[in-house]
Design an enzyme around this catalytic site. Structure first.
Site, short mmCIF file in Angstrom:
data_model
loop_
_atom_site.label_atom_id
_atom_site.label_comp_id
_atom_site.label_asym_id
_atom_site.label_seq_id
_atom_site.Cartn_x
_atom_site.Cartn_y
_atom_site.Cartn_z
N MET A 82 0.84 -1.19 0.00
CA MET A 82 0.00 0.00 0.00
C MET A 82 0.88 1.25 0.00
SD MET A 82 -3.43 -0.95 2.01
CE MET A 82 -2.89 -0.74 3.67
N HIS B 130 9.25 -3.65 3.26
CA HIS B 130 8.88 -3.76 1.84
C HIS B 130 10.14 -4.00 0.99
CE1 HIS B 130 5.55 -0.89 3.26
NE2 HIS B 130 4.95 -2.03 3.00
N GLU C 222 5.73 -12.28 6.37
CA GLU C 222 5.20 -13.02 7.53
C GLU C 222 4.71 -12.05 8.60
OE1 GLU C 222 7.03 -16.74 8.95
OE2 GLU C 222 8.66 -16.23 7.58
N LYS C 223 5.06 -10.78 8.46
CA LYS C 223 4.57 -9.77 9.41
C LYS C 223 3.04 -9.84 9.50
CE LYS C 223 4.30 -5.61 11.46
NZ LYS C 223 2.88 -5.36 11.38
N GLN D 299 -2.83 -12.77 6.90
CA GLN D 299 -3.02 -12.42 5.48
C GLN D 299 -2.28 -13.42 4.59
OE1 GLN D 299 -2.76 -8.26 3.86
NE2 GLN D 299 -0.72 -8.92 3.31
N ARG E 235 2.78 1.83 10.43
CA ARG E 235 2.10 2.41 11.60
C ARG E 235 3.06 2.93 12.65
NH1 ARG E 235 -3.17 -0.55 13.32
NH2 ARG E 235 -4.23 -0.56 11.33
P1 AMP Z 1 1.52 -3.19 3.43
O1 AMP Z 1 2.03 -2.13 2.52
O2 AMP Z 1 1.59 -2.81 4.88
O3 AMP Z 1 0.19 -3.71 3.00
O4 AMP Z 1 2.55 -4.42 3.32
C1 AMP Z 1 2.90 -4.94 2.08
C2 AMP Z 1 3.70 -6.21 2.29
O5 AMP Z 1 4.86 -5.93 3.05
C3 AMP Z 1 2.93 -7.31 3.03
O6 AMP Z 1 3.23 -8.56 2.42
C4 AMP Z 1 3.50 -7.22 4.41
O7 AMP Z 1 3.41 -8.42 5.15
C5 AMP Z 1 4.94 -6.86 4.12
N1 AMP Z 1 5.59 -6.27 5.29
C6 AMP Z 1 5.18 -5.20 6.01
N2 AMP Z 1 6.00 -4.98 7.06
C7 AMP Z 1 6.97 -5.93 6.99
C8 AMP Z 1 8.11 -6.26 7.79
N3 AMP Z 1 8.44 -5.55 8.87
N4 AMP Z 1 8.88 -7.31 7.42
C9 AMP Z 1 8.56 -8.04 6.32
N5 AMP Z 1 7.48 -7.79 5.53
C10 AMP Z 1 6.71 -6.76 5.86
#
Ligand code: AMP
Length: 283
Positions: free
Chosen positions: A30, A37, A148-149, A153, A187
């Site tokens: 997002m 990311h 895996e965070k 999902q 966040r």
């Molecule tokens: P988001 O933009 O928050 O929807 O996250 C996009 C992707 O990045 C998702 O697959 C999340 O699980 C991954 N992600 C977010 N934070 C982390 C993190 N700290 N370590 C690894 N992957 C992450």
């Protein structure tokens, strides 16, 4: 790096890449890109010749009460980060091209989407499953990297791909953490520096659980209660849930069986920010 906003154009490019026998890996986000990311993009780079990054703040996964409009959108900064991380195509569509007028077909996750994050945010995972399916159809990847965070999902998307016979391999990526163990997240910007320091307690709780299991404690509810206490004893932090689940089915687990894998899921509020974290632990 090419920036694409039209789904049709992205589909034509992806189809051509496939005809030229190029392996495509996709990373879906997002935006507001951070180290987490970037680690996914790195994994994508290692697993395919072409990397597509999607940036789309999906209105369908936000509840009406959640602040969709407050979600950070530093697009220029994201473009620069994506470019230096070696992304080949950045797909960043407008909401109106993903959900045009008369859009009406959505996916419904089963039981996997009803607990934990799904309980707090009804309909959230249906929105995630719907947009992920659309983005699969648009970017036509061989591999898709998910962190895996967001373990629930990840489980839901793995199930979706199996249930709907999608020809894409889901590649899980380990959680990237800050120095004190706090999982990197968009966040975290809402945390004050004091809260940020204190929020490291979530990871300390997870590590405590890992040690207890290594020490042969089999009662997972006992361990979960201890983790709850560790987190709640930090001023300004309180837990929302602390539960062990089977690492694959995500069903609640009460007693550990030797050799089996579990995931300890934690959601906690630090200050006024809700954080989630987890750890995969083999008994
Ligand atoms: P988001 O933009 O928050 O929807 O996250 C996009 C992707 O990045 C998702 O697959 C999340 O699980 C991954 N992600 C977010 N934070 C982390 C993190 N700290 N370590 C690894 N992957 C992450």
């Amino acid at each position: 790096m090419q920036i694409i906003t039209e789904p049709g154009q992205m589909q034509v490019i992806a189809e051509k890449l496939r005809l030229n026998r190029q392996l495509i890996a996709v990373v879906m986000t997002m935006g507001a890109l951070h180290e987490g990311h970037l680690s996914l993009i790195k994994l994508a780079r290692q697993s395919a010749g072409t990397v597509i990054l999607t940036i789309f703040v999906n209105p369908m996964q936000f509840a009406p009460t959640e602040e969709l409009h407050r979600y950070p959108r530093p697009f220029e900064q994201d473009v620069a980060l994506a470019r230096s991380a070696g992304v080949d195509y950045l797909f960043a569509p407008e909401v109106s091209s993903i959900y045009p007028d008369h859009f009406q077909t959505t996916l419904q996750c089963g039981a996997l989407g009803e607990h934990f994050e799904g309980k707090l945010r009804p309909g959230h995972f249906n929105g995630v499953a719907t947009v992920v399916s659309k983005l699969f159809n648009i970017t036509k990847p061989h591999r898709a990297i998910f962190g895996e965070k967001d373990a629930q999902q990840l489980a839901i998307i793995s199930q979706l791909v199996t249930d709907l016979n999608m020809e894409v391999t889901i590649v899980p990526a380990p959680i990237v953490r800050e120095e004190n163990g706090l999982a990197v997240s968009s966040r975290n910007i809402y945390l004050s520096s004091d809260e940020r320091n204190k929020a490291g307690i979530l990871y300390q709780g997870l590590c405590h659980a890992e040690k207890r299991m290594a020490g042969d404690e089999r009662n997972l509810q006992t361990i979960a209660r201890e983790v709850e206490e560790i987190i709640s004893s930090t001023p300004g932090c309180r837990t929302d849930y602390v539960n062990f689940v089977d690492a694959i089915s995500f069903e609640l687990a009460e007693t550990a069986e030797k050799g089996k894998e579990y995931r300890l899921l934690v959601a906690a509020i630090c200050g006024s920010t809700r954080l989630i974290d987890n750890l995969r632990i083999r008994a």
